[in-house]
Design an enzyme around this catalytic site. Structure first.
Site, short mmCIF file in Angstrom:
data_model
loop_
_atom_site.label_atom_id
_atom_site.label_comp_id
_atom_site.label_asym_id
_atom_site.label_seq_id
_atom_site.Cartn_x
_atom_site.Cartn_y
_atom_site.Cartn_z
N PRO A 167 9.56 19.58 -25.53
CA PRO A 167 8.92 20.51 -26.47
C PRO A 167 7.41 20.48 -26.29
O PRO A 167 6.86 19.48 -25.83
CB PRO A 167 9.31 19.95 -27.83
CG PRO A 167 9.54 18.50 -27.60
CD PRO A 167 10.10 18.39 -26.21
N SER A 201 0.43 11.04 -29.48
CA SER A 201 1.49 11.21 -28.49
C SER A 201 2.71 11.87 -29.09
O SER A 201 2.83 12.02 -30.30
CB SER A 201 1.87 9.86 -27.89
OG SER A 201 2.76 9.20 -28.76
N LYS A 202 3.62 12.24 -28.21
CA LYS A 202 4.86 12.89 -28.65
C LYS A 202 5.64 12.01 -29.60
O LYS A 202 6.34 12.48 -30.47
CB LYS A 202 5.74 13.21 -27.44
CG LYS A 202 5.15 14.28 -26.54
CD LYS A 202 6.18 14.82 -25.56
CE LYS A 202 5.59 16.01 -24.81
NZ LYS A 202 6.54 16.76 -24.04
N ARG A 203 5.51 10.72 -29.41
CA ARG A 203 6.29 9.80 -30.24
C ARG A 203 5.66 9.54 -31.61
O ARG A 203 6.30 9.03 -32.50
CB ARG A 203 6.46 8.46 -29.51
CG ARG A 203 7.52 8.49 -28.43
CD ARG A 203 7.42 7.27 -27.54
NE ARG A 203 6.11 7.17 -26.91
CZ ARG A 203 5.75 7.87 -25.83
NH1 ARG A 203 6.58 8.71 -25.28
NH2 ARG A 203 4.54 7.73 -25.32
#
Ligand code: GLU
Length: 512
Positions: free
Chosen positions: A16, A264-266
């Site tokens: 995504p 970040s994505k996390r």
């Protein structure tokens, strides 16, 4: 002659789209629109190992939700097709070969295993391995091998990569539109792979060939590419395309709320906020990551917040719609330092945009939620547009998201079944019973019903009972709504209607 301004957003479909990526797209789009130019969407999918199904469509949907329109590229077409790099594979090889022939690139036959060995050897010496001017003559490539050896390897179809030959002892300088003049020592730049052994180009070669062929004038991208920029400058130079090279602008990073490191994505769901514009379900693990859209943010609020995260208009204005952003945007007001994400500010933007939504529109959207929450039937007056619109007007100042309204304003739709005990035990006196009974009777005799009339009646009834209105005001609220706090009291009384208020008062009095 002035070239037509053309920018591009060139994401890799590896998952995504992160909000940092949306911001890159937004700035590139704003810059193009501000200059009456074109904005392109190019999909950089040359890394087949990292390809994630659904990611490309997600990117298109996310841009669409934000109101970032695509003039040319994947999903709309155009005069520079194809716009997916995997479909342009054949184009890149000739540019790589041109660089080999001019002596600015070379064949590297090193296997993955050999390179791994080099890395390990360096690690043992507490160094990091870099394939470049300091090491390349000791490695397995066409610069270090003899002409005959190279010929033989090529004739045997031994797999090779093509690497850029970075010159020694040179200072590479260019002007970044955000950072100004930046210089790099060529000895610190590695010999980047241009074409991989599977025949696919790397980003370094592919984006240059495409930016050139797609007539891009401004390459606006994330700061993580700045260290590679000197190699890119050299590629343009060696291909004889310096005059056509786009202006580069490297955007600052988006930082975690504490300012420590890149968002970040996390981070998102771990820190309690979305990092993606839309919800995403990982096709392989089924894991769901939350999105701004599904969390109840307006696209206008999300875009407004992102625009201000790394750019300022140079004035105190904070609320901008898209057209205002286009008018105000310029790259020289983009900051050099990283921009720290601020959740409270993000919610604030949503509230500001909620206040700007027409009440009727919110009423239509919350209607199904109210129906589900309360179970009241579709023809009930409390689900009528008029009633809901009036509820929205009362609730607007009390919430940050419209989706909070059905719950926050539940007493506008249903009589309370419980009463705030703290208020009752603190404020209730038995002698108030006669006041509330009289109040109910006085309400009954009223011919008209309005917040002013109800308030006036409330005051005079209190006086008649020798009570200060302030002593019974909060009790009145609790009896009608069950809650200690809520929307403006007398406007709520007006909205609920005389019969309902009397009914609720009588129920509450039985209860106390
Ligand atoms: N594919 C690159 C990325 O996703 C594009 C960088 C660029 O805009 O040139 O980071």
């Amino acid at each position: 002659m002035q070239r037509r301004i053309r920018t591009r957003f060139a994401p890799s479909p590896t998952g995504p789209l992160h909000m940092g990526g949306v911001r890159t797209a937004l700035y590139a789009w704003l810059f193009a629109k501000k200059n009456a130019g074109d904005f392109l969407l190019r999909i950089e999918d040359t890394d087949q190992n990292r390809f994630v199904p659904g990611a490309e469509q997600y990117i298109i949907d996310a841009l669409h939700w934000c109101g970032i329109t695509i003039d040319e590229g994947v999903s709309v077409g155009g005069t520079h097709t194809p716009y997916r790099q995997s479909e342009r594979k054949e184009i890149y090889r000739s540019y790589a070969m041109q660089l080999v022939e001019s002596g600015n690139a070379y064949y590297a036959f090193d296997t993955a295993h050999q390179l791994e060995q080099q890395r390990k050897n360096a690690e043992e010496k507490k160094e990091t391995f870099s394939y470049g001017s300091a090491t390349r003559m000791k490695l397995n490539n066409s610069l270090a091998l003899s002409v005959d050896e190279v010929k033989e390897l090529l004739s045997k179809n031994v797999a090779y990569a093509i690497r850029l030959k970075i010159p020694e002892n040179e200072t590479i300088t260019f002007t970044d539109l955000i950072r100004g003049v930046v210089s790099f020592d060529s000895n610190l730049v590695d010999d980047k792979v241009l074409l991989k052994s599977d025949g696919m180009p790397t980003y370094h070669l592919a984006h240059i060939v495409d930016d050139y062929l797609m007539e891009i004038t401004h390459a606006i991208r994330g700061e993580e590419w700045l260290p590679s920029a000197p190699a890119h400058i050299l590629i343009y130079r060696y291909l004889g395309l310096t005059a056509q090279m786009p202006h580069y602008a490297h955007l600052p990073l988006l930082l975690k709320p504490d300012g420590k490191g890149k968002l970040s994505k996390r981070d998102g769901d771990r820190l309690g906020f979305p990092v993606f514009p839309l919800e995403w379900k990982d096709p392989s693990t089924g894991e769901v990551s939350s999105g701004y859209r599904e969390s109840g943010y307006y696209p206008e609020a999300f875009v407004n917040m992102l625009a201000m995260l790394g750019w300022n208009p140079g004035t105190a204005q904070e609320i901008f719609n898209m057209n205002e952003l286009i008018a105000a945007f310029s790259l020289d007001h983009v900051h050099k330092a990283g921009a720290r994400f601020d959740l409270e500010k993000t919610k604030w933007y949503n509230t500001q945009w909620m206040l700007r939504q027409p009440n009727e529109a919110i009423a239509k959207r919350i209607k199904p939620m109210v129906a589900t929450r309360t179970g009241i039937s579709a023809d009930d007056v409390r689900l009528s547009d008029n009633y809901l619109t009036a509820c929205v007007a009362l609730l607007k100042p009390r919430v940050q998201f419209e989706k909070e309204m059905p719950e926050k304003g539940i007493y506008l739709f249903k009589a309370p079944s419980e009463y705030d005990q703290t208020v009752i035990s603190k404020k209730w006196k038995t002698e108030f019973i006669s006041f509330f009974k009289m109040l109910s009777d006085e309400f009954m005799t009223l011919q008209d019903w309005s917040s002013q009339l109800a308030e006036q009646t409330f005051k005079t009834t209190a006086e008649k009972n020798n009570i200060k209105p302030g002593e019974v005001l909060q009790l009145f609220r609790v009896f009608v709504s069950g809650q200690a706090q809520g929307v403006d009291l007398f406007p709520m009384i007006q909205l609920l209607g005389k019969d309902e208020v009397i009914k609720r008062l009588e129920t509450a009095l039985k209860f106390v």
